[in-house]
Motif scaffolding. Sequence first.
Motif, mmCIF file in Angstrom:
data_model
loop_
_atom_site.group_PDB
_atom_site.id
_atom_site.type_symbol
_atom_site.label_atom_id
_atom_site.label_comp_id
_atom_site.label_asym_id
_atom_site.label_seq_id
_atom_site.Cartn_x
_atom_site.Cartn_y
_atom_site.Cartn_z
ATOM 1 N N CYS A 101 0.680 -1.288 0.003
ATOM 2 C CA CYS A 101 -0.083 -0.016 -0.043
ATOM 3 C C CYS A 101 1.003 1.282 -0.009
ATOM 4 C CB CYS A 101 -1.029 0.159 1.151
ATOM 5 S SG CYS A 101 -1.996 1.366 1.408
ATOM 6 N N ILE A 104 0.483 3.299 3.382
ATOM 7 C CA ILE A 104 0.922 2.567 4.484
ATOM 8 C C ILE A 104 2.751 2.680 4.350
ATOM 9 C CG2 ILE A 104 1.394 0.558 5.988
ATOM 10 C CD1 ILE A 104 -1.374 1.783 6.309
ATOM 11 N N LYS A 105 3.162 2.551 3.104
ATOM 12 C CA LYS A 105 4.619 2.772 2.845
ATOM 13 C C LYS A 105 4.980 4.196 3.319
ATOM 14 C CE LYS A 105 7.805 1.945 -0.882
ATOM 15 N NZ LYS A 105 8.402 0.676 -1.055
ATOM 16 N N LEU A 107 3.260 6.193 5.347
ATOM 17 C CA LEU A 107 3.091 6.439 6.851
ATOM 18 C C LEU A 107 4.362 5.720 7.636
ATOM 19 C CD1 LEU A 107 1.205 6.998 9.140
ATOM 20 C CD2 LEU A 107 0.274 4.715 8.905
ATOM 21 N N GLY A 108 5.175 4.732 7.063
ATOM 22 C CA GLY A 108 6.235 4.118 7.744
ATOM 23 C C GLY A 108 7.359 5.069 7.791
ATOM 24 N N GLN A 122 -5.102 9.234 6.538
ATOM 25 C CA GLN A 122 -6.173 8.714 7.369
ATOM 26 C C GLN A 122 -7.203 8.909 6.589
ATOM 27 O OE1 GLN A 122 -5.156 11.518 10.585
ATOM 28 N NE2 GLN A 122 -4.380 9.907 11.847
ATOM 29 N N LYS A 125 -7.904 6.337 4.210
ATOM 30 C CA LYS A 125 -8.518 5.102 4.626
ATOM 31 C C LYS A 125 -9.906 5.092 5.183
ATOM 32 C CE LYS A 125 -4.393 2.847 4.046
ATOM 33 N NZ LYS A 125 -4.599 1.761 3.287
ATOM 34 N N GLU A 160 -6.430 -4.847 4.175
ATOM 35 C CA GLU A 160 -4.954 -4.171 4.742
ATOM 36 C C GLU A 160 -3.927 -5.378 5.117
ATOM 37 O OE1 GLU A 160 -4.292 -1.126 4.561
ATOM 38 O OE2 GLU A 160 -6.012 -0.208 3.662
ATOM 39 N N THR A 164 -0.332 -6.043 3.154
ATOM 40 C CA THR A 164 0.933 -5.867 4.016
ATOM 41 C C THR A 164 1.767 -7.201 3.676
ATOM 42 O OG1 THR A 164 0.028 -4.158 5.303
ATOM 43 C CG2 THR A 164 2.174 -5.366 6.162
#
Length: 192
Positions: A101, A104-105, A107-108, A122, A125, A160, A164
């Motif tokens: 994603c 998420i990538k 976000l990390g 956010q 999502k 989700e 991942t």
Amino acid sequence: MQRNELHEHIITSAGDLFYLQGYNSTGINEIISKCDIAKATLYSHFKSKEDICIAYLKQRHGAFMDRLKSYVEQKNESKNQLLAIFDLLRDMYLEENFQGCWGIKMLGELSPAQTNILKVIQQQKKELLLYLGEVVGDNISNLSKAETEKISGGLYLLYESAVTESHLFKNDWPIFMARSIAPSLFKDNELT
């Protein structure tokens, strides 16, 4: 190239770099080089790398949501509409350079100070979760709001985790596993 085309070219080129090598590992000069433009041209379109990132996240999410809605609409049977997100994920996994994603990538890699990017992720999502709630409501009759949220939330979490884990293991078994578990979320309900 016209201004709008150049704008999209910058977003797509920078987005490819962000997705494949990471946001923090991608510098402005690398984006300029990949786009084959001058620094002044880049800054006439975007004030900062963060602005490019937000535009990329919005572009990528918009394309994803359009594609998901198309997948859902193509399915006739209600159970298949509820599982369409996993079919889309499998197709995305089979495409070249699947890296999980994009949100998420990103976000990390965020620092606590990068709240603008966090808010975009956010919101995206939440939009996905709300859409899944609509699909559940359209396909399962006589559900309370709490039941709809439980089923759509379950689908969301399975999706989700499948994204991942399929990236982590470089294999599509998590997608098949999530898809096979998903019907247990709505097995006791009447499908329309």
